[in-house]
Design a protein around this motif. Structure first.
Motif, PDB file in Angstrom:
ATOM      1  N   TRP A 162       7.869  -9.947   0.965  1.00 38.21           N
ATOM      2  CA  TRP A 162       7.689  -8.325   0.910  1.00 38.21           C
ATOM      3  C   TRP A 162       8.452  -7.950  -0.443  1.00 38.21           C
ATOM      4  O   TRP A 162       7.862  -7.039  -0.637  1.00 38.21           O
ATOM      5  N   THR A 163       9.175  -8.735  -1.012  1.00 40.08           N
ATOM      6  CA  THR A 163       9.854  -8.343  -2.320  1.00 40.08           C
ATOM      7  C   THR A 163       8.574  -7.979  -3.296  1.00 40.08           C
ATOM      8  O   THR A 163       8.513  -7.075  -3.987  1.00 40.08           O
ATOM      9  N   ALA A 219       2.085  -6.916   8.322  1.00 43.69           N
ATOM     10  CA  ALA A 219       2.967  -8.056   8.352  1.00 43.69           C
ATOM     11  C   ALA A 219       4.289  -7.798   8.634  1.00 43.69           C
ATOM     12  O   ALA A 219       4.894  -6.791   8.128  1.00 43.69           O
ATOM     13  N   GLY A 236      -2.606 -10.135   4.745  1.00 36.96           N
ATOM     14  CA  GLY A 236      -3.289 -11.253   5.089  1.00 36.96           C
ATOM     15  C   GLY A 236      -3.218 -11.312   6.549  1.00 36.96           C
ATOM     16  O   GLY A 236      -2.499 -10.495   7.197  1.00 36.96           O
ATOM     17  N   SER A 274      -3.670   0.364  10.818  1.00 34.50           N
ATOM     18  CA  SER A 274      -2.628   0.389  11.738  1.00 34.50           C
ATOM     19  C   SER A 274      -1.974   1.636  11.765  1.00 34.50           C
ATOM     20  O   SER A 274      -1.905   2.816  10.790  1.00 34.50           O
ATOM     21  N   PRO A 318     -13.636  -7.192   4.559  1.00 30.84           N
ATOM     22  CA  PRO A 318     -14.340  -6.093   4.277  1.00 30.84           C
ATOM     23  C   PRO A 318     -15.042  -5.749   2.909  1.00 30.84           C
ATOM     24  O   PRO A 318     -15.775  -4.714   2.800  1.00 30.84           O
ATOM     25  N   GLY A 361      -2.697  -5.248  11.955  1.00 29.23           N
ATOM     26  CA  GLY A 361      -1.327  -4.690  11.893  1.00 29.23           C
ATOM     27  C   GLY A 361      -0.616  -5.182  10.716  1.00 29.23           C
ATOM     28  O   GLY A 361      -1.121  -6.111   9.922  1.00 29.23           O
ATOM     29  N   ALA A 379       5.581  -7.737  -2.444  1.00 26.61           N
ATOM     30  CA  ALA A 379       4.603  -6.926  -2.053  1.00 26.61           C
ATOM     31  C   ALA A 379       4.906  -5.400  -2.669  1.00 26.61           C
ATOM     32  O   ALA A 379       4.161  -4.570  -3.122  1.00 26.61           O
ATOM     33  N   GLY A 412       0.869  -1.247   0.051  1.00 24.51           N
ATOM     34  CA  GLY A 412      -0.048  -0.077  -0.151  1.00 24.51           C
ATOM     35  C   GLY A 412       0.798   1.198  -0.030  1.00 24.51           C
ATOM     36  O   GLY A 412       0.634   2.211  -0.693  1.00 24.51           O
TER      37      GLY A 412
END
Ligand code: FAD
Length: 485
Positions: free
Chosen positions: A361-362, A228, A112, A40, A310, A226, A364, A18
């Motif tokens: 995370w790469t 990850a 997630g 978060s 949601p 929160g 992401a 994000g």
């Protein structure tokens, strides 16, 4: 107070995907307002980004207050409130703080949450964010024995890091860490698990995950929302149990959990096990290999489920088998003007023969960045091609203090028997494996300071026929870089 807001771009989620998406879009459209909605209080930003080679990248992550982002991008507004409702047809989003957003383009990056083996059991916990890691640490400090279930990255790091507490590690595979490597590499790592902590060498230095400096790393009002954690999530958190002596790890291979009991449930159960011999524990885990272990608590590290709830009600999202929002090669979901990136989404395009999605995370970061570019291209009515980073799977990480580089089909994923493996291993130092098919390199696992990543990345990308080199490819006496120059 309830209010309505018209915004061109809304991004949901303050994790890597994000934030990267919001930064990219805010810099590309400086005169449009961009809203980043996140549950978060802190956002995750990428720092020290380094393009190691064509597709390999390294970076650190810093948790920062949202004001840092707002100062950097005057047109970016960060709103700390969870989204509770999406009406995609109306391009409308509602946050828990009562605000309503009318967007032109929306990108969902809500990540997630841990896929808990058993829900709502007080003795079962998952690790996902700063909160859950701190909860784990607190409970560990009083524990003499824990049971860890799962065989992915989190379980691997955890069993290695815990001290002063016995660890029973139950995995359903024949070897440890099979999400990331094969049985040979697992064997390479086993001595590290057995070594005394003080004897554990530090063969590599790796990018550090920087934790919250302000000490306010807790989730938003909606509970488990929160961001990850990433590599080194345990840095700065002492993972020590109640015992003075060093920890022991006992691995139960090829088994699954049948049942987890509280003490009371266990005592009332009809299990044939001699209960008194197991001692008194707060919880008991029954494995399908017939064994029962008493423990203080159970860590369920069995992956994540995308955070989609949601957004689903009243909308028509195409969900993948893993429950992620399916996205096409422009990161678009099945709802118009709604994009998704990071752990919440599932790549729905036909992937390159050398790439696979893994919730890391790469990816992401790459997805967040690419999703922003796709949104921009759509707004500007410009064409855009799938980014080069999706050509080849690459990942740099660290397990048991060794640098680990994974390239392409590093575990011969999807190749069936149609492949050949070459392996070179020096105990305690390095493990190198290449996967070849039809004489061409399609994947590699590099553990330790091998310095081979760039050369191998090139060999994989250019798909050169390597048949004539045979095992010489891994001959340590040959400088392979010179060979292919
Ligand atoms: P997240 O980082 O989960 O962010 C999601 C964001 O969405 C959060 O800010 C959350 O607050 C927000 N959100 C959720 N729901 C809502 C809502 N309804 N409204 C508003 N906001 C919402 N990856 C690696 O590459 N290497 C590793 O070594 C590694 N280790 C890991 C260790 C642990 C313990 C964990 C849990 C993960 C690890 N990962 C690792 C995975 C990596 O952290 C994730 O793949 C990556 O962070 C996903 O980023 P994301 O932005 O998609 O989601």
């Amino acid at each position: 107070m309830a209010s309505d807001k018209q915004v061109t771009f809304v991004i949901v989620g303050g994790g890597i995907a994000g934030v990267t998406c919001a930064e990219q879009i805010a810099s590309q459209f400086p005169s449009d307002e961009v809203c980043l909605l996140t549950a978060s209080p802190l956002v995750k930003t990428v720092i020290n980004f380094k393009q190691v080679s064509k597709t390999l990248e390294e970076f650190d992550i810093e948790e920062q207050p949202s004001s840092v982002l707002e100062e950097k991008y005057p047109n970016l507004k960060v709103i700390q409130s969870a989204v509770k409702l999406l009406r995609a047809k109306e391009h409308l989003l509602q946050a828990e703080n009562g605000q309503t957003f009318h967007y032109k383009k929306l990108c969902l990056c809500s990540g997630g949450r841990p896929k808990l083996l058993i829900q709502d059991k007080p003795h079962v916990l998952g690790i996902r964010d700063t909160d859950s890691a701190q909860d784990f640490q607190k409970r560990l400090s009083k524990a003499k024995r824990i049971v860890v279930i799962g065989n992915g990255g989190i379980a691997l790091e955890l069993v290695y890091e815990v001290e002063g507490c016995e660890v029973i590690w139950a995995i359903k595979d024949k070897a440890i860490g099979n999400t990331f490597f094969d049985a040979g590499a697992a064997q390479f790592f086993i001595p590290s698990l057995e070594a005394e902590k003080k004897d554990r060498s530090l063969p590599c230095k790796r990018s550090r995950y920087t934790t919250d400096k302000t000490g306010v790393g807790h989730s938003g009002a909606s509970g488990e929302l929160g961001s990850a954690l990433g590599p080194d999530w345990h840095e700065g958190i002492e993972l020590r149990g109640a015992e003075q002596s060093s920890s022991g790890v006992h691995i139960e291979y090829e088994c699954e959990v049948d049942e987890i009991f509280t003490q009371q449930e266990f005592l009332q159960s009809k299990l044939s096990t001699k209960k008194s011999e197991l001692g008194m524990w707060p919880a008991y885990v029954q494995l399908n290999n017939g064994k029962v272990y008493g423990c203080d608590f159970v860590v369920s590290a069995t992956g994540v489920v995308p955070n989609t709830e949601p957004f689903l009600h009243g909308n028509n999202f195409d969900l993948a088998e893993d429950h992620g929002l399916r996205v096409d090669d422009h990161m678009r979901t099945s709802e118009q003007d709604v994009y998704a990136a990071g752990d919440v989404c599932t790549a729905g395009w036909k992937p390159s023969a050398l790439w696979q999605q893994m919730r890391l995370w790469t990816q992401a970061r790459q997805m967040g960045w690419y999703a922003a570019r796709c949104m921009a291209a759509d707004v500007l009515e410009e064409p855009i091609e799938l980014d080069f980073c999706f050509e080849l799977f690459t990942h740099i990480t660290k397990f048991f203090n060794y640098k680990v580089v994974l390239l392409g089909k590093f575990n011969a994923q999807g190749l069936g028997f149609d492949h050949e493996l070459l392996v070179r291993c020096t105990k305690g130092q390095e493990y190198v494996k290449v996967v070849l098919t039809g004489g061409r390199m399609v994947g590699a696992v590099l553990i330790g300071e091998t310095d081979l990543e760039e050369t191998f990345e090139n060999l994989i990308l250019n798909q050169m026929d390597l048949s004539r080199y045979g095992e010489e490819l891994l001959n340590p006496n040959i400088d392979i870089e010179d060979y292919f120059d």
